[in-house]
Enzyme design. Structure first.
Site, PDB file in Angstrom:
ATOM      1  N   SER A 183      -6.356 -97.776  15.242  1.00  0.00           N
ATOM      2  CA  SER A 183      -7.653 -97.575  15.899  1.00  0.00           C
ATOM      3  C   SER A 183      -8.142 -98.844  16.603  1.00  0.00           C
ATOM      4  CB  SER A 183      -8.702 -97.075  14.894  1.00  0.00           C
ATOM      5  OG  SER A 183      -8.318 -95.812  14.367  1.00  0.00           O
TER       6      SER A 183
ATOM      7  N   ASN B  86       1.742 -98.047  22.706  1.00  0.00           N
ATOM      8  CA  ASN B  86       2.619 -96.960  22.268  1.00  0.00           C
ATOM      9  C   ASN B  86       2.049 -95.639  22.764  1.00  0.00           C
ATOM     10  OD1 ASN B  86       4.309 -95.177  20.950  1.00  0.00           O
ATOM     11  ND2 ASN B  86       3.412 -95.506  18.931  1.00  0.00           N
TER      12      ASN B  86
ATOM     13  N   GLU C 126       4.619 -92.346  11.811  1.00  0.00           N
ATOM     14  CA  GLU C 126       4.873 -90.959  12.181  1.00  0.00           C
ATOM     15  C   GLU C 126       6.346 -90.606  12.011  1.00  0.00           C
ATOM     16  OE1 GLU C 126       1.134 -91.165  15.259  1.00  0.00           O
ATOM     17  OE2 GLU C 126       3.179 -91.189  16.055  1.00  0.00           O
TER      18      GLU C 126
END
Length: 263
Positions: free
Chosen positions: A221, A13, A107
């Site tokens: 992460s 992404n 988000e």
């Protein structure tokens, strides 16, 4: 669950990074890096999710150079067409041969106030146009402390799968919000606990066959140094990679995680 036919999926992404010229250079370099490293096509599905402005350019490159990456978009509209300035229809994405579309990313939920109802509507829009939704779920640290490790993600997935047919093709991505871009990362055991619970939701909602074939990814992460540990878990079928997907050598190493474990 033992051996399954689920092909591992490593999805990059890009978020709001790389213009269309940078995208060409990146995809070409990634392809060359994987070829030079002897990466075997088909063992792992690779997906790239560029910004909207890059999609046509990347699609043309993938087709012209026969690069075996799947193309995905980062979002879509709940509408097919009309007076919706700035939105992009699933019909448009399908014409660009996009296979996947990310829906419900944290988000989008946070910055655009997309609730479970909007996510469910976007899942329906994606399926209507033959796109495979990558349904993102995940909890904040506060939610985890209040409700436990699985409650939020389970509820989000249950809402997203409302009215989804049992034979639908979709991907689920567990992305603990507290581990996105923070340097913190869920342990493989924590990821497995939630991914197993999400597979249970699929089984309860759509049946055991759907649960067995649907890929559940971990995102948060992810990097070359930790991907193999996640991929050893039985209910983790791949990764939704953010920042590390923008670094060619790092992303290539993530894709080649099987070499880290001698698979």
């Amino acid at each position: 669950m033992g051996v399954t036919p689920r092909t591992p999926f490593i999805a990059g992404n890009w978020k709001m990074n790389l213009d269309h010229l940078q995208a060409v250079a990146f995809v070409q370099k990634l392809h060359w890096t994987l070829k030079d490293a002897g990466h075997e096509q088909g063992r792992v599905e690779v997906g790239v999710f560029p910004p909207f402005t890059d999609l046509r350019t990347v699609q043309t490159l993938l087709d012209a150079d026969k690069i075996p990456f799947a193309l995905g978009a980062q979002d879509l509209s709940t509408h097919d067409s009309g007076a919706y300035t700035g939105e992009v229809s699933g019909a448009f994405l399908a014409k660009l041969d996009a296979r996947y579309v990310i829906i419900g990313h944290s988000e989008r939920r946070e910055y655009h106030a997309e609730g479970d109802d909007v996510v469910a509507a976007k899942v329906q829009a994606a399926l209507k146009h033959g796109l495979v939704p990558v349904i993102c779920v995940g909890e904040t640290l506060e939610q985890r402390e209040e409700s436990g490790p699985t409650a939020v993600s389970v509820a989000q997935l249950q809402a997203a799968l409302a009215n989804v047919p049992a034979d639908a093709d979709f991907v689920v991505a567990y992305e603990p919000v507290w581990a996105i871009g923070t340097g913190q990362v869920a342990s493989p055991e924590q990821a497995q606990e939630v991914c197993a619970a999400l597979r249970g939701v699929i089984a309860q909602t759509l049946g055991e066959d759907a649960a067995a074939r649907t890929r559940v990814l971990y995102g948060g992460s992810v990097k070359a140094a930790n991907i193999a540990s996640f991929m050893r878990e039985p209910d983790v079928d791949g990764a939704l990679v953010g920042g590390a997907s923008l670094v060619v050598d790092e992303f290539a190493s993530i894709i080649r995680y099987q070499k880290h474990v001698g698979v």
